[in-house]
Design a protein around this motif. Structure first.
Motif, PDB file in Angstrom:
ATOM      1  N   GLY A  47      14.086  48.730  58.838  1.00 44.31           N
ATOM      2  CA  GLY A  47      14.172  48.350  60.240  1.00 44.31           C
ATOM      3  C   GLY A  47      13.691  49.475  61.131  1.00 44.31           C
ATOM      4  N   GLY A  48      13.765  49.231  62.412  1.00 42.80           N
ATOM      5  CA  GLY A  48      13.365  50.250  63.376  1.00 42.80           C
ATOM      6  C   GLY A  48      13.499  49.692  64.785  1.00 42.80           C
ATOM      7  N   THR A  49      13.444  50.598  65.751  1.00 37.64           N
ATOM      8  CA  THR A  49      13.552  50.180  67.144  1.00 37.64           C
ATOM      9  C   THR A  49      12.280  50.523  67.903  1.00 37.64           C
ATOM     10  OG1 THR A  49      15.967  50.428  67.204  1.00 37.64           O
ATOM     11  CG2 THR A  49      14.797  50.558  69.313  1.00 37.64           C
ATOM     12  N   ALA A 116      18.845  48.159  63.670  1.00 32.88           N
ATOM     13  CA  ALA A 116      17.661  48.739  63.014  1.00 32.88           C
ATOM     14  C   ALA A 116      18.041  49.398  61.694  1.00 32.88           C
ATOM     15  CB  ALA A 116      16.999  49.743  63.943  1.00 32.88           C
ATOM     16  N   ARG A 117      19.187  50.074  61.692  1.00 31.52           N
ATOM     17  CA  ARG A 117      19.661  50.733  60.468  1.00 31.52           C
ATOM     18  C   ARG A 117      19.917  49.718  59.357  1.00 31.52           C
ATOM     19  NH1 ARG A 117      25.109  52.311  60.156  1.00 31.52           N
ATOM     20  NH2 ARG A 117      25.222  52.563  62.424  1.00 31.52           N
ATOM     21  N   ASN A 118      20.145  48.469  59.774  1.00 27.13           N
ATOM     22  CA  ASN A 118      20.418  47.424  58.779  1.00 27.13           C
ATOM     23  C   ASN A 118      19.229  46.494  58.566  1.00 27.13           C
ATOM     24  OD1 ASN A 118      23.341  47.579  57.746  1.00 27.13           O
ATOM     25  ND2 ASN A 118      23.490  48.085  59.922  1.00 27.13           N
ATOM     26  N   GLY A 145      18.291  58.627  60.565  1.00 31.14           N
ATOM     27  CA  GLY A 145      17.015  58.443  59.855  1.00 31.14           C
ATOM     28  C   GLY A 145      16.391  57.089  60.124  1.00 31.14           C
ATOM     29  N   THR A 146      16.692  56.529  61.293  1.00 32.76           N
ATOM     30  CA  THR A 146      16.175  55.199  61.647  1.00 32.76           C
ATOM     31  C   THR A 146      14.953  55.336  62.552  1.00 32.76           C
ATOM     32  OG1 THR A 146      18.449  54.375  61.554  1.00 32.76           O
ATOM     33  CG2 THR A 146      16.827  52.967  62.646  1.00 32.76           C
ATOM     34  N   PRO A 147      13.855  54.691  62.190  1.00 34.88           N
ATOM     35  CA  PRO A 147      12.641  54.825  62.995  1.00 34.88           C
ATOM     36  C   PRO A 147      12.839  54.386  64.450  1.00 34.88           C
ATOM     37  CG  PRO A 147      12.128  53.822  60.889  1.00 34.88           C
ATOM     38  CD  PRO A 147      13.629  53.877  60.975  1.00 34.88           C
ATOM     39  N   PHE A 148      12.238  55.143  65.358  1.00 35.11           N
ATOM     40  CA  PHE A 148      12.351  54.865  66.792  1.00 35.11           C
ATOM     41  C   PHE A 148      10.994  55.117  67.435  1.00 35.11           C
ATOM     42  CE2 PHE A 148      13.067  56.188  71.194  1.00 35.11           C
ATOM     43  CZ  PHE A 148      13.929  55.208  71.657  1.00 35.11           C
ATOM     44  N   LEU A 149      10.496  54.118  68.138  1.00 33.49           N
ATOM     45  CA  LEU A 149       9.216  54.261  68.833  1.00 33.49           C
ATOM     46  C   LEU A 149       9.431  53.998  70.306  1.00 33.49           C
ATOM     47  CD1 LEU A 149       8.422  53.258  65.835  1.00 33.49           C
ATOM     48  CD2 LEU A 149       6.283  52.563  66.899  1.00 33.49           C
TER      49      LEU A 149
END
Ligand SMILES: Nc1ncnc2c1ncn2[C@@H]1O[C@H](COP(=O)(O)OS(=O)(=O)O)[C@@H](OP(=O)(O)O)[C@H]1O
Ligand SMILES: Nc1ncnc2c1ncn2[C@@H]1O[C@H](COP(=O)(O)OP(=O)(O)O)[C@@H](O)[C@H]1O
Length: 221
Positions: A47-49, A116-118, A145-149
């Motif tokens: 996942g990611g935000t 996002a972590r899930n 460690g969760t992707p963030f843009l």
């Protein structure tokens, strides 16, 4: 709540006490489980935000929704968190002071990171005018460690005020409201966003493509 068909063999049932099945012959439990347990899905996609920040009427919601639509067609788990919608529920009662905006952004950031972590791809469309509040959301993601843009929907205020989707710019001009972001309230543009979108001189499709390319580059599609 897990249903009978999806619950793991924990020895618990919904209607009985927690140890109801503990006294049952374990071979019976094993047989029952083997019969009803569904196959586990393959490892979930990362996942990611994607955090879209910008002025009112910049195009945050329009881009977020269009990206989500494209991705839903692929079976990807996607959620849109829209500032406007969140303010009706999670942030009901909050206004537009700096403190209230920071609280709103922190709440949306909390939910975004959780999803996002899930494994969910989150598209957050939030004015989020203060850099420090956005940076705190980023830090929350980095910590897990969760992707963030961060995507700056950088439509100029002159264009936003003509679009004026909700009539806010007109209300500010006529003195019905004050403290409108980008007009008589602060908007701190991101210094180093992952992506900048100029919706005034490119099409919606081009913006969607740019977001998808940024996700793809990071292995998030
Ligand atoms: N004073 C003022 N300033 C800015 N925006 C205002 C204001 N009053 C109401 N609105 C409307 O509130 C919508 C949701 O804003 P957000 O939750 O994204 O704002 S914030 O991040 O908490 O600052 C926001 O939605 P969008 O237009 O979709 O951005 C505005 O329409
Ligand atoms: N290239 C574009 N990308 C996104 N929106 C666009 C574009 N061109 C025109 N628009 C219009 O601008 C408006 C943006 O509104 P909205 O997405 O609600 O903005 P925000 O969520 O930032 O307040 C919509 O009416 C949309 O149709």
């Amino acid at each position: 709540m897990p249903t009978a068909s999806t619950a793991p063999p924990t020895g618990r049932t919904e209607s009985g006490p927690a140890n109801t099945l503990a006294v049952v012959d374990p071979t019976v439990v094993a047989e029952t489980t083997a019969t009803v347990a569904p196959a586990l899905p393959a490892a979930s996609t990362t996942g990611g935000t994607v955090w879209l920040t910008g002025l009112p009427s910049a195009g945050k919601t329009t881009v977020a929704t269009a990206v989500a639509e494209r991705l839903r067609g692929t079976g990807r788990r996607v959620e849109v968190l829209d500032g406007d919608a969140v303010r009706e529920h999670l942030s009901a009662g909050l206004g537009f002071s700096r403190a209230d905006r920071d609280t709103n952004v922190a709440r949306i950031g909390f939910v975004a990171e959780l999803l996002a972590r899930n494994g969910v791809l989150v598209l957050a469309a939030v004015i989020s005018p203060y850099a420090a509040a956005r940076d705190a959301v980023r830090a929350r993601h980095v910590a897990s460690g969760t992707p963030f843009l961060e995507v700056h929907v950088a439509t100029p205020v002159e264009v936003c005020s003509v679009r004026d989707v909700k009539g806010l710019y007109a209300k500010q001009r006529s003195g019905q409201i004050a403290g409108l972001t980008g007009v008589d309230d602060v908007y701190e543009a991101p210094g180093t966003p992952e992506l900048v979108l100029r919706t005034d001189n490119s099409t919606l499709d081009a913006s969607v493509d740019a977001v998808l390319a940024a996700l793809s580059e990071r292995g998030l599609l």
